[in-house]
Design an enzyme around this catalytic site. Structure first.
Site, PDB file in Angstrom:
ATOM      1  N   CYS A  81       0.820  -1.210   0.000  1.00 54.08           N
ATOM      2  CA  CYS A  81       0.000   0.000   0.000  1.00 54.08           C
ATOM      3  C   CYS A  81       0.857   1.265   0.000  1.00 54.08           C
ATOM      4  O   CYS A  81       1.712   1.434   0.875  1.00 54.08           O
ATOM      5  CB  CYS A  81      -0.897  -0.009   1.231  1.00 54.08           C
ATOM      6  SG  CYS A  81      -1.797   1.530   1.506  1.00 54.08           S
ATOM      7  N   TYR A 133      -5.337   6.528  -9.007  1.00 55.19           N
ATOM      8  CA  TYR A 133      -6.551   5.766  -8.698  1.00 55.19           C
ATOM      9  C   TYR A 133      -7.748   6.319  -9.466  1.00 55.19           C
ATOM     10  O   TYR A 133      -8.632   5.566  -9.898  1.00 55.19           O
ATOM     11  CB  TYR A 133      -6.829   5.796  -7.196  1.00 55.19           C
ATOM     12  CG  TYR A 133      -5.892   4.928  -6.397  1.00 55.19           C
ATOM     13  CD1 TYR A 133      -6.229   3.617  -6.087  1.00 55.19           C
ATOM     14  CD2 TYR A 133      -4.671   5.409  -5.943  1.00 55.19           C
ATOM     15  CE1 TYR A 133      -5.375   2.806  -5.350  1.00 55.19           C
ATOM     16  CE2 TYR A 133      -3.805   4.619  -5.217  1.00 55.19           C
ATOM     17  CZ  TYR A 133      -4.160   3.315  -4.922  1.00 55.19           C
ATOM     18  OH  TYR A 133      -3.302   2.518  -4.208  1.00 55.19           O
TER      19      TYR A 133
END
Length: 351
Positions: A59, A190
């Site tokens: 992450c 994203y």
């Protein structure tokens, strides 16, 4: 969603929906804003050994906390739990640990620590998370504030020679630069990858590469983003850049150019990668496995690509010619503690 195996046991699917058709991706930024501070004003004072930083090396948001903790030398006062690279719709899991249970918190899922704080916790189970070890409950998952607090509120426990990643006289500029990076780069990739329409994708793509072009111009004449030393702003940009070619270029369709085809940003990223505390925190195996396996609505086969060749991260960058002092008046961090070393075959070893 669960499936039943031939042995009759249930397994939780990794499949989840990340794309909503016809819309642009909107990140939920309503985090748990409780802070761990030197004065304990929110009820959680800084105390050695009391808290556990739970992360996943896959992450980018958690990667920030891994880097900052290491640069500041907080390993002895703030332990770290590492989740595996994939998760299901319920939670990140501690499948890397013996028996699939975190050895300090005694839980198999990060979800358990969120529910100890709030049994009805309604939002995503995210990393990084700071967990209060005595109660087993999450204190905060407010990742932008976590790293700033490690720099400021945990100062009494920094190692000798720790850099000042958030110097007071540069904070306004760091905050401004970091906000643009978040909106258009960190979250921008994203917004490209999870776009639910062509219009949303086109808008995000344009904003991403416009911002990268601006950052290129900024970094063409200075080694770091703000001032002449590494700051919080550099940490925040690095964790997206290091994932760009392995994941975002193809998986998220951020494909105007690869990072390795943008000379200034590529040299800047390699400079940081080769700085102790940055590259040695990166696990490319976890990164690729997470994105390509978990995001099944954009990669339904869950096939993880073999490329690209990552040994080029160790090639000379020549950014030292711009002067600048990576750690200011401080010193590099020592090597990672043995339990936190990334396996050589997950990194980019020479030879």
């Amino acid at each position: 969603m669960t499936t039943e195996t031939s042995s009759g046991t249930q397994e939780f699917s990794t499949k989840g929906a990340y794309v909503t058709g016809g819309t642009e991706f909107k990140r939920d930024t309503n985090y748990i804003t409780t802070r761990i501070t030197a004065d304990g004003r929110d009820g959680f004072p800084v105390e050695p050994g009391r808290y556990r930083l739970v992360v996943a090396r896959a992450c980018p948001w958690a990667n920030r906390a891994i880097i900052v903790r290491r640069l500041l030398g907080l390993e002895d006062v703030l332990s770290m739990g590492i989740c595996g690279p994939t998760h299901d719709k319920r939670s990140w899991t501690f499948d890397l640990d013996p028996g699939g249970v975190d050895p300090v918190l005694g839980i198999p899922r990060l979800q358990d620590a969120y529910f100890r704080r709030d049994p009805e916790y309604p939002r995503g189970i995210t990393v990084p998370a700071m967990v209060d070890i005595p109660t087993g409950a999450v204190v905060t998952n407010d990742y932008p504030q976590i790293t700033l607090d490690l720099s400021t509120e945990w100062k009494a426990f920094h190692r000798e020679g720790a850099p000042d990643l958030y110097p007071e006289h540069l904070r306004a500029e760091i905050d401004e630069v970091a906000l643009g990076i978040f909106k258009d780069v960190n979250n921008g990739v994203y917004r490209c990858g999870f776009a639910g329409s062509q219009e949303a994708y086109d808008k995000a793509y344009t904003r991403l590469f416009d911002r990268l072009d601006q950052l290129t111009a900024r970094l063409a004449t200075q080694r770091y983003l703000v001032g002449d030393t590494i700051t919080e702003a550099d940490v925040r940009l690095f964790t997206t850049l290091v994932r760009f070619d392995p994941v975002y270029h193809g998986h998220f369709k951020c494909n105007r150019q690869k990072l390795s085809e943008m000379p200034v940003l590529w040299a800047y990223a390699r400079d940081l990668f080769q700085t102790p505390g940055f590259g040695d925190s990166i696990d490319f195996v976890h990164i690729k496995r997470h994105y390509y396996v978990v995001h099944t609505d954009i990669n339904p086969t869950q096939i993880v690509p073999d490329g690209p060749d990552l040994t080029n991260w160790l090639t000379p960058h020549h950014r030292e010619e711009l002067s600048g002092r990576p750690f200011g008046d401080g010193t590099p961090p020592p090597p990672p503690i043995p339990s936190e070393i990334v396996p050589a075959d997950h990194w980019v070893p020479l030879g």
